[in-house]
Design a protein around this motif. Structure first.
Motif, PDB file in Angstrom:
ATOM      1  N   LYS A 246       0.744  -1.349   0.168  1.00  0.00           N
ATOM      2  CA  LYS A 246       0.202  -0.039   0.062  1.00  0.00           C
ATOM      3  C   LYS A 246       0.623   1.187  -0.091  1.00  0.00           C
ATOM      4  O   LYS A 246       0.597   2.136   0.741  1.00  0.00           O
TER       5      LYS A 246
ATOM      6  N   LEU B  82      -0.483   4.743  -0.082  1.00  0.00           N
ATOM      7  CA  LEU B  82      -1.179   5.418   1.076  1.00  0.00           C
ATOM      8  C   LEU B  82      -0.239   5.978   2.093  1.00  0.00           C
ATOM      9  O   LEU B  82      -0.343   6.297   3.352  1.00  0.00           O
TER      10      LEU B  82
ATOM     11  N   VAL C   9       5.823  -1.702  -2.723  1.00  0.00           N
ATOM     12  CA  VAL C   9       4.755  -1.849  -3.663  1.00  0.00           C
ATOM     13  C   VAL C   9       3.276  -1.183  -3.491  1.00  0.00           C
ATOM     14  O   VAL C   9       2.742  -1.044  -2.376  1.00  0.00           O
ATOM     15  N   SER C  10       2.690  -1.332  -4.567  1.00  0.00           N
ATOM     16  CA  SER C  10       1.462  -0.687  -4.652  1.00  0.00           C
ATOM     17  C   SER C  10       0.334  -1.429  -5.524  1.00  0.00           C
ATOM     18  O   SER C  10       0.871  -1.620  -6.856  1.00  0.00           O
TER      19      SER C  10
ATOM     20  N   LEU D  47      -1.988  -0.493  -6.949  1.00  0.00           N
ATOM     21  CA  LEU D  47      -2.434   0.530  -7.865  1.00  0.00           C
ATOM     22  C   LEU D  47      -1.459   0.841  -9.055  1.00  0.00           C
ATOM     23  O   LEU D  47      -1.728   1.396 -10.015  1.00  0.00           O
TER      24      LEU D  47
ATOM     25  N   SER E 245       0.224  -9.824   8.640  1.00  0.00           N
ATOM     26  CA  SER E 245      -1.048  -9.461   9.333  1.00  0.00           C
ATOM     27  C   SER E 245      -2.076  -9.348   8.332  1.00  0.00           C
ATOM     28  O   SER E 245      -1.945  -9.173   7.167  1.00  0.00           O
TER      29      SER E 245
ATOM     30  N   GLY F 190      -5.001  -8.185   6.184  1.00  0.00           N
ATOM     31  CA  GLY F 190      -5.304  -6.899   5.841  1.00  0.00           C
ATOM     32  C   GLY F 190      -4.292  -5.949   4.992  1.00  0.00           C
ATOM     33  O   GLY F 190      -4.514  -4.990   4.603  1.00  0.00           O
ATOM     34  N   VAL F 191      -3.073  -6.513   5.054  1.00  0.00           N
ATOM     35  CA  VAL F 191      -2.099  -5.770   4.572  1.00  0.00           C
ATOM     36  C   VAL F 191      -1.925  -5.895   3.129  1.00  0.00           C
ATOM     37  O   VAL F 191      -1.250  -5.058   2.549  1.00  0.00           O
ATOM     38  N   GLY F 192      -2.754  -6.660   2.527  1.00  0.00           N
ATOM     39  CA  GLY F 192      -2.511  -6.816   1.046  1.00  0.00           C
ATOM     40  C   GLY F 192      -1.992  -8.078   0.516  1.00  0.00           C
ATOM     41  O   GLY F 192      -1.532  -8.016  -0.608  1.00  0.00           O
TER      42      GLY F 192
ATOM     43  N   SER G 103      -3.272 -10.955  -0.205  1.00  0.00           N
ATOM     44  CA  SER G 103      -4.014 -11.896  -1.336  1.00  0.00           C
ATOM     45  C   SER G 103      -4.018 -11.147  -2.525  1.00  0.00           C
ATOM     46  O   SER G 103      -4.086 -11.616  -3.728  1.00  0.00           O
ATOM     47  N   THR G 104      -3.973  -9.632  -2.587  1.00  0.00           N
ATOM     48  CA  THR G 104      -4.087  -8.653  -3.700  1.00  0.00           C
ATOM     49  C   THR G 104      -2.714  -9.110  -4.224  1.00  0.00           C
ATOM     50  O   THR G 104      -2.588  -9.206  -5.570  1.00  0.00           O
TER      51      THR G 104
HETATM   52  P1  GDP Z   1      -4.562  -9.876   3.025  1.00  0.00           P
HETATM   53  O1  GDP Z   1      -5.540 -10.136   4.160  1.00  0.00           O
HETATM   54  O2  GDP Z   1      -3.190  -9.330   3.528  1.00  0.00           O
HETATM   55  O3  GDP Z   1      -4.612 -10.646   2.140  1.00  0.00           O
HETATM   56  O4  GDP Z   1      -5.180  -8.533   2.358  1.00  0.00           O
HETATM   57  P2  GDP Z   1      -6.023  -8.045   0.875  1.00  0.00           P
HETATM   58  O5  GDP Z   1      -5.311  -8.386  -0.066  1.00  0.00           O
HETATM   59  O6  GDP Z   1      -7.209  -8.694   1.534  1.00  0.00           O
HETATM   60  O7  GDP Z   1      -6.040  -6.573   1.132  1.00  0.00           O
HETATM   61  C1  GDP Z   1      -6.942  -5.878   2.301  1.00  0.00           C
HETATM   62  C2  GDP Z   1      -7.443  -4.624   1.744  1.00  0.00           C
HETATM   63  O8  GDP Z   1      -6.324  -3.651   1.393  1.00  0.00           O
HETATM   64  C3  GDP Z   1      -8.280  -4.802   0.221  1.00  0.00           C
HETATM   65  O9  GDP Z   1      -9.508  -3.924   0.576  1.00  0.00           O
HETATM   66  C4  GDP Z   1      -7.404  -4.279  -0.753  1.00  0.00           C
HETATM   67  O10 GDP Z   1      -8.202  -3.597  -1.901  1.00  0.00           O
HETATM   68  C5  GDP Z   1      -6.364  -3.331  -0.145  1.00  0.00           C
HETATM   69  N1  GDP Z   1      -5.286  -3.060  -0.823  1.00  0.00           N
HETATM   70  C6  GDP Z   1      -4.371  -4.076  -1.057  1.00  0.00           C
HETATM   71  N2  GDP Z   1      -3.178  -3.687  -1.464  1.00  0.00           N
HETATM   72  C7  GDP Z   1      -3.416  -2.440  -1.707  1.00  0.00           C
HETATM   73  C8  GDP Z   1      -2.424  -1.335  -2.333  1.00  0.00           C
HETATM   74  O11 GDP Z   1      -1.531  -1.520  -2.547  1.00  0.00           O
HETATM   75  N3  GDP Z   1      -3.019   0.009  -1.900  1.00  0.00           N
HETATM   76  C9  GDP Z   1      -4.172   0.274  -1.553  1.00  0.00           C
HETATM   77  N4  GDP Z   1      -4.718   1.427  -1.623  1.00  0.00           N
HETATM   78  N5  GDP Z   1      -5.320  -0.487  -1.020  1.00  0.00           N
HETATM   79  C10 GDP Z   1      -4.754  -1.912  -1.168  1.00  0.00           C
END
Ligand code: GDP
Ligand code: ZN
Length: 373
Positions: A164, A167, A190-191, A193, A216, A218-220, A222-223
């Motif tokens: 993220k 952010l 990394v982002s 976006l 943890s 929510g850190v991203g 899976s994304t």
């Molecule tokens: P995980 O629990 O670690 O797998 O986290 P997720 O991949 O589910 O991401 C959690 C939230 O963060 C989601 O709402 C994503 O859309 C958001 N998110 C993930 N990566 C980024 C990023 O690089 N930038 C922003 N702004 N949001 C992100």
């Protein structure tokens, strides 16, 4: 010998390497045996990818009776996702019996809470670990340190990924801070976006290398995983439709082949390691109450009406504030709910606890009706 050559020429796809090869030279395969890698696990049912006559196959595998007899499931002798095993195929190569686990080069394991020494492999033979922490206001250096110590302990090479990045308030400052704290560890911001920002990660995604994401919720993770995977997922589906007609095409959801040839391992256990965060935070917050509880007469004291309960005594003497005790109970309940949702072992423990409680209640009711109490 010919068999070994076949293995070494094809298996790099799944991470086969010289150190594994050396183990097979020391303990050559018998004619009915194959080497496979565990790509999925559900309790003691494993999915194994193997090669036989130059063809890749997948089989459902279980441990042999002899293996169970000779090894303990209390420690790390039982295999987990990522382990290489020697197994024997049967029922048209659809099933297999696991005879041996090859020595691991690295592993993540989890101690099962409340079960003493019991530990379980979460991910084995991991080469690279992406330690993901978000670069937004949730960033926490202590948490990063905790994940880093897990990473070092595993023997895999850590790479710090600040997610993220879009952010972050002061990304440069943050990177400097992290680099200063963990010198000699690569740090990448990394982002999701900005796909370009993922490019530097690819230097760590080498063919045959196994990568996991730790961090943890929510850190991203899976994304990030999906971004790294996307192309390959589409491609494999295409290939499967054309080539694999009729054959069973169960795909693993634990070990993905990335376009670069690296393997991304995604095990539920890896996600659970993130819970350490919550559990540890909880234990730090309430260390006084946890200390108190060690003085209860009964080891499994529920701190309700048991005789000799140190917690109830502290409440009575106002040494322990009622409000604080209530928030302990609420948080503990929440934590257990969260853990139960993600951990079948805890769910089982919980069921057994309730069984015991209802059973003792039943006994009391009986005793009461007989006038014994
Ligand atoms: P995980 O629990 O670690 O797998 O986290 P997720 O991949 O589910 O991401 C959690 C939230 O963060 C989601 O709402 C994503 O859309 C958001 N998110 C993930 N990566 C980024 C990023 O690089 N930038 C922003 N702004 N949001 C992100
Ligand atoms: Zn007690």
């Amino acid at each position: 010998m010919e068999l070994s050559v076949t293995i070494s020429s094809i298996f790099p796809l799944w991470g086969w390497n010289a150190l594994l090869q050396a183990q097979i030279e020391l303990r050559p395969l018998k004619s009915h045996e194959v080497v496979g890698r565990i790509i999925n696990q559900e309790r003691e049912m494993y999915r194994v990818v193997f090669f036989k006559n130059d063809h890749e196959g997948k089989a459902l595998a279980q441990l042999s009776g002899k293996f169970r007899y000779e090894h303990s499931d209390l420690n790390l002798e039982y295999p987990g996702v990522g382990d290489w095993v020697i197994c024997e195929l049967h029922s048209n190569d659809e099933h297999a019996v696991i005879h041996e686990v090859l020595s691991r080069q690295s592993c993540f394991y989890r101690k099962e809470p409340g079960s003493g020494a019991r530990a379980q492999i979460v991910a084995a033979n991991v080469d690279v670990i992406f330690v993901a922490v978000s670069a937004n206001q949730d960033f926490n250096l202590k948490r990063l340190d905790r994940y880093m110590s897990l990473a070092w302990e595993s023997n895999a090479s850590p790479v710090i990924v600040l997610t993220k990045a879009d952010l972050a308030e002061d990304l440069k400052g943050l990177i400097a801070e992290v680099e200063d704290r963990h010198p000699a560890v690569p740090v990448h911001a990394v982002s999701a976006l900005d796909p370009e920002s993922l490019e530097p990660l690819k230097t760590h995604l080498l063919p045959g290398k196994t990568v996991v994401l730790l961090g943890s919720s929510g850190v991203g993770k899976s994304t990030l995983g999906n971004l790294l995977l996307e192309k390959e997922q589409i491609k494999t589906q295409g290939i499967r439709e054309d080539d694999d007609k009729g054959k069973h095409t169960t795909t693993s959801r634990s070990l993905y082949q990335l376009p670069s040839g690296a393997l991304l391992m995604d095990t539920p256990g890896m996600r659970e390691l993130g819970l350490l965060d919550h559990r540890e935070g909880f234990e730090n917050l309430f260390d006084d109450i946890l200390e108190l509880a060690t003085h209860c007469r009964f080891k499994d004291c529920q701190h309700q009406t048991e005789p000799g309960c140190a917690v109830q005594a502290a409440l009575a003497s106002e040494e322990l504030e009622v409000g604080r005790w209530e928030s302990f109970q609420n948080l503990e309940r929440e934590l257990r709910y969260f853990e139960r949702k993600t951990n079948p072992e805890i769910a089982r423990e919980e069921r057994q606890k309730w069984k015991k409680i209802t059973k003792s209640l039943r006994v009391r009711v009986k005793q009461k009706s007989r006038g014994e109490i």
